[in-house]
Design a protein around this motif. Structure first.
Motif, PDB file in Angstrom:
ATOM      1  N   TYR A  22      39.314  63.495 -59.556  1.00  0.00           N
ATOM      2  CA  TYR A  22      37.927  63.072 -59.520  1.00  0.00           C
ATOM      3  C   TYR A  22      37.484  62.899 -58.073  1.00  0.00           C
ATOM      4  O   TYR A  22      38.291  62.650 -57.178  1.00  0.00           O
ATOM      5  N   PHE A  43      35.745  59.954 -51.579  1.00  0.00           N
ATOM      6  CA  PHE A  43      36.858  59.202 -52.143  1.00  0.00           C
ATOM      7  C   PHE A  43      37.405  60.031 -53.303  1.00  0.00           C
ATOM      8  O   PHE A  43      36.667  60.319 -54.251  1.00  0.00           O
ATOM      9  N   ILE A  98      40.100  60.524 -56.343  1.00  0.00           N
ATOM     10  CA  ILE A  98      40.939  59.713 -57.227  1.00  0.00           C
ATOM     11  C   ILE A  98      41.611  60.622 -58.247  1.00  0.00           C
ATOM     12  O   ILE A  98      40.959  61.489 -58.831  1.00  0.00           O
ATOM     13  N   GLY A 101      43.352  55.980 -55.146  1.00  0.00           N
ATOM     14  CA  GLY A 101      42.344  56.730 -54.422  1.00  0.00           C
ATOM     15  C   GLY A 101      42.753  57.094 -53.005  1.00  0.00           C
ATOM     16  O   GLY A 101      43.598  56.439 -52.383  1.00  0.00           O
ATOM     17  N   GLY A 138      45.141  56.517 -60.007  1.00  0.00           N
ATOM     18  CA  GLY A 138      45.707  56.187 -58.720  1.00  0.00           C
ATOM     19  C   GLY A 138      44.746  55.332 -57.920  1.00  0.00           C
ATOM     20  O   GLY A 138      43.589  55.153 -58.305  1.00  0.00           O
TER      21      GLY A 138
END
Lengths: 115, 112
Positions: A36, A91, A93, A109, A107
């Motif tokens: 993501y 960011f 993830i 990130g 996780g």
């Protein structure tokens, strides 16, 4: 409980370089992991589904040649941002699905900053 | 396709106030429902889940009940603390290895 780790947690790189992010499931096997991207103050945007031993499935609009995904084992998936540019700063993830617990774990990130 | 709708934020509450964050969903099958929490600068943590109708998930004083008749999974906490300040995501998952479907997230700020 189940744990998913990511490495590195933060990376700063120059424009044009490639960055590899690792995602590991620590206490379960994951045939499927997900990557993501999250922009500030927004929800998560699914980039791709990583399948162990086969090609990843990318969401519409995500460049597969830019975001290379490899899922070489049941506990490790990697995302490589190739020829990174400032607009790739974000960011990232990952998550892994534990089929036994019927739950997806995330996780912590990786914050990527491309200068 | 499946979707999740949660109340728009931000939500600002005083410490010890009652919290409700509404979440409704649409799904063709019988999904599992989740609430995740994201603290500043961190990834998502599973807060609670429910896998079938009338199940109640609970954790750290938070609760949510899977209501099939109203297709809802509202998050509640009786007395919030400053440390509960975070973004809360409602999500659903169909069976198998399909990815989670997320709501847009609700930012909660609790002030002392």
């Amino acid at each position: 409980g189940a744990v998913v780790s990511q490495h590195p947690s933060r990376v700063i790189c120059k424009s044009g370089t490639s960055v590899k992010i690792e995602c590991r499931s620590l206490d379960f096997q994951a045939t499927t992991m997900f990557w993501y991207r999250q922009f500030p103050k927004q929800s998560l945007m699914l980039m791709a589904t990583s399948n162990e031993g086969s090609k990843a499935t990318y969401e519409q609009g995500v460049e597969k040649d830019k975001f290379l995904i490899n899922h070489a084992s049941l506990t490790l998936s990697t995302l490589t941002v190739t020829s990174a540019h400032p607009e790739d700063s974000s960011f990232y993830i990952c998550s892994a699905r534990d089929l036994f617990r019927e739950t997806q774990y995330f996780g912590p990130g990786t914050r990527l900053l491309v200068l | 396709g499946d979707s999740v709708t949660q109340m728009e934020g931000p939500v600002t509450l005083s410490e010890e106030a009652f919290l409700t964050i509404n979440c409704t969903y649409t799904a063709t099958g019988y999904p599992s429902l989740f609430w995740y929490v994201q603290y500043p600068g961190e990834g998502l943590q599973l807060l609670l889940k429910a896998t079938k109708a009338d199940d109640k998930g609970s954790n750290k004083g938070f609760e949510a009940t899977y209501r099939k008749e109203t297709t809802s999974f509202h998050l509640e906490k009786g007395s919030v603390q400053v440390s509960d300040s975070a973004v809360y995501f409602c999500a659903l998952s169909d069976a198998g290895n399909t990815p989670l479907v997320f709501g847009k997230g609700t930012r909660l700020s609790v002030i002392a």
